[in-house]
Design an enzyme around this catalytic site. Structure first.
Site, PDB file in Angstrom:
ATOM      1  N   THR A 312       0.833  -1.215   0.000  1.00 45.84           N
ATOM      2  CA  THR A 312       0.000   0.000   0.000  1.00 45.84           C
ATOM      3  C   THR A 312       0.861   1.256   0.000  1.00 45.84           C
ATOM      4  O   THR A 312       2.087   1.191   0.134  1.00 45.84           O
ATOM      5  CB  THR A 312      -0.910   0.074   1.245  1.00 45.84           C
ATOM      6  OG1 THR A 312      -0.091   0.344   2.385  1.00 45.84           O
ATOM      7  CG2 THR A 312      -1.684  -1.212   1.449  1.00 45.84           C
ATOM      8  N   CYS A 313       0.200   2.408  -0.052  1.00 49.38           N
ATOM      9  CA  CYS A 313       0.909   3.686  -0.151  1.00 49.38           C
ATOM     10  C   CYS A 313       1.494   4.160   1.176  1.00 49.38           C
ATOM     11  O   CYS A 313       2.190   5.163   1.213  1.00 49.38           O
ATOM     12  CB  CYS A 313      -0.044   4.743  -0.694  1.00 49.38           C
ATOM     13  SG  CYS A 313      -1.408   5.042   0.440  1.00 49.38           S
ATOM     14  N   LEU A 314       1.199   3.456   2.279  1.00 50.96           N
ATOM     15  CA  LEU A 314       1.710   3.908   3.577  1.00 50.96           C
ATOM     16  C   LEU A 314       3.192   3.528   3.727  1.00 50.96           C
ATOM     17  O   LEU A 314       3.554   2.360   3.593  1.00 50.96           O
ATOM     18  CB  LEU A 314       0.895   3.252   4.705  1.00 50.96           C
ATOM     19  CG  LEU A 314       1.348   3.578   6.123  1.00 50.96           C
ATOM     20  CD1 LEU A 314       1.020   5.015   6.490  1.00 50.96           C
ATOM     21  CD2 LEU A 314       0.709   2.630   7.121  1.00 50.96           C
ATOM     22  N   ASN A 351      -6.617   1.099   0.405  1.00 46.45           N
ATOM     23  CA  ASN A 351      -6.042   1.240  -0.948  1.00 46.45           C
ATOM     24  C   ASN A 351      -6.822   0.447  -1.993  1.00 46.45           C
ATOM     25  O   ASN A 351      -6.366   0.253  -3.116  1.00 46.45           O
ATOM     26  CB  ASN A 351      -4.568   0.798  -1.026  1.00 46.45           C
ATOM     27  CG  ASN A 351      -3.582   1.910  -0.719  1.00 46.45           C
ATOM     28  OD1 ASN A 351      -2.432   1.882  -1.153  1.00 46.45           O
ATOM     29  ND2 ASN A 351      -3.999   2.910   0.026  1.00 46.45           N
TER      30      ASN A 351
END
Ligand SMILES: *Cc1c(COP(=O)(O)O)cnc(C)c1O
Length: 388
Positions: A312-314, A351
């Site tokens: 994911t983008c984290l 996401n």
């Protein structure tokens, strides 16, 4: 080795696999060690409330324990009239208590207020008791510790002793419940907690019908289950109590695997990063408690370190840095072990990532028991209220 078999046989990842044979072995070992005088065994379902599993183990346990109306309904469906259903929660809601009283056989209220408010209405359908806070801490991290200062969980024992000395409660109270540890590798906390109970409640214990010892203990081979059986025998003999024990993680945890594939591998400032097709959102406790799950492929030493990252983008979506036998490649599969409990029940679709499919391993073959797709994602976010 099972993990190699899983990697070979799984048609897709990410996948969550639970090993039915491991769960059966745990339940059987408990039965054998507990014998006639051991506590009655409940599976605390909140760590993995998966209906096919509940149905399978219903004949092998004495019942289930739930922490909400929804869990209780699922348990009742799986039990289909067999065994007993227990519940405790700090959050009994006014509109739910009648249904809970009908569904559940044993209800442990979290406070004297809630006991006074609801227990009389449940007479005739459920046996009602109180969750107590024995005020003995065994956990260094207050986030896990039900006996932390100013705890919201259970009536403090000294407070209960006072209430029992007053009028009215003793005749109405049928049992007590406590749950004070997490992932405990020995039964010493149980011995000490029971001593605390004896000290504060003394003869009052003899007027109760049952006691629920909670969960939070491991049940692996290193545990002295005879000691648990001994404590249970003593409570039955000296106090005439029916004894219940309600592990969750010990049943589901060691049986669960999360299998993922590598989507990309690159260097980041001198370290190898492998991006997986799973993420910490499939096992949120990795992020919540900042701990790395065990990895089947990790080698003792001398390997090549790699950071296994979620997709994911984290930035902090990381499982950890693991020593691997070799630099990972795109398409490699990795298996996180001992993740059967508190994993999927906390998972989310952050996401827009799909949830892992659920497979059961029966010792010989894998069986797909649940899969999700775009329609499930859409249902969650479509903004269409369910019909009442
Ligand atoms: C969570 C919980 C359990 C089970 O705990 P595990 O750590 O999964 O064994 C049992 N009883 C109560 C009241 C609980 O809240």
């Amino acid at each position: 080795m099972l993990t190699e078999t899983l990697k070979r046989l799984l048609p897709e990842t990410p996948a969550f696999v639970y090993d039915q044979t491991a769960i059966d072995r745990t339940l059987l070992r408990f039965r054998q060690a507990a014998g006639e005088t051991g506590p009655k065994l409940l599976y605390s379902v909140k760590s993995f409330p998966f209906l096919p599993l509940l149905r399978r183990i219903a004949p092998r346990v004495d019942g289930f324990s739930a922490s909400s109306l929804f869990e209780a309904k699922l348990c009742a469906e799986a039990l289909a009239g067999r065994g007993s259903l227990h519940i405790t929660t700090p959050g009994f809601r006014p509109g739910e208590t009648d249904e809970i009283g009908r569904l559940c056989d044993f209800v442990s209220f979290n406070s004297l207020n809630q006991f006074d408010r609801w227990s009389a209405r449940m007479q005739g359908t459920a046996s009602t008791g109180l969750r107590v806070n024995p005020q003995r801490s065994f956990l260094p991290d207050p986030r896990y510790d039900p006996c932390r200062p100013h705890s919201k969980l259970g009536v403090p024992l000294d407070r209960l002793a006072l209430a029992l000395a007053g009028a009215g409660l003793e005749e109405r109270l049928q049992g007590i419940h406590f749950h004070t540890v997490f992932d405990s590798a020995g039964f010493e906390p149980l011995t000490e907690t029971l001593a605390e109970l004896e000290k504060h409640l003394g003869e009052h214990l003899k007027r109760l019908q049952w006691i629920n010892l909670g969960g939070g203990y491991r049940l692996d081979r290193s545990m002295n289950l005879e000691r648990l059986a001994g404590l249970s025998a003593w409570l039955q003999r000296d106090y005439g109590l029916e004894v219940y024990f309600e592990p969750g993680k010990a049943v589901a945890g060691p049986a669960g695997y999360l299998v993922a594939s590598v989507l990309d591998v690159f260097d980041s400032a001198g370290k190898t990063v492998a991006v997986l097709d799973t993420s910490v959102n499939h096992h949120p406790e990795v992020f919540e408690y900042q701990r790395s799950p065990r990895l089947a492929e990790a080698c003792e030493e001398g390997g090549e370190n790699a950071i296994l990252a979620g997709g994911t983008c984290l930035a902090g979506d990381l499982f950890g840095e693991y020593p691997l036998p070799a630099r990972p490649h795109v398409g490699d599969r990795f298996v996180f072990k001992n993740v059967g409990a508190y994993t999927l029940v906390k998972a989310n679709r952050f996401n827009g990532h799909n949830l892992p499919s659920i497979y059961r391993w029966d010792g010989e073959a894998l069986h797909l028991e649940q899969s999700h797709g775009y329609e499930d994602y859409r249902r969650q976010w479509a903004g269409e209220p369910a019909a009442q």
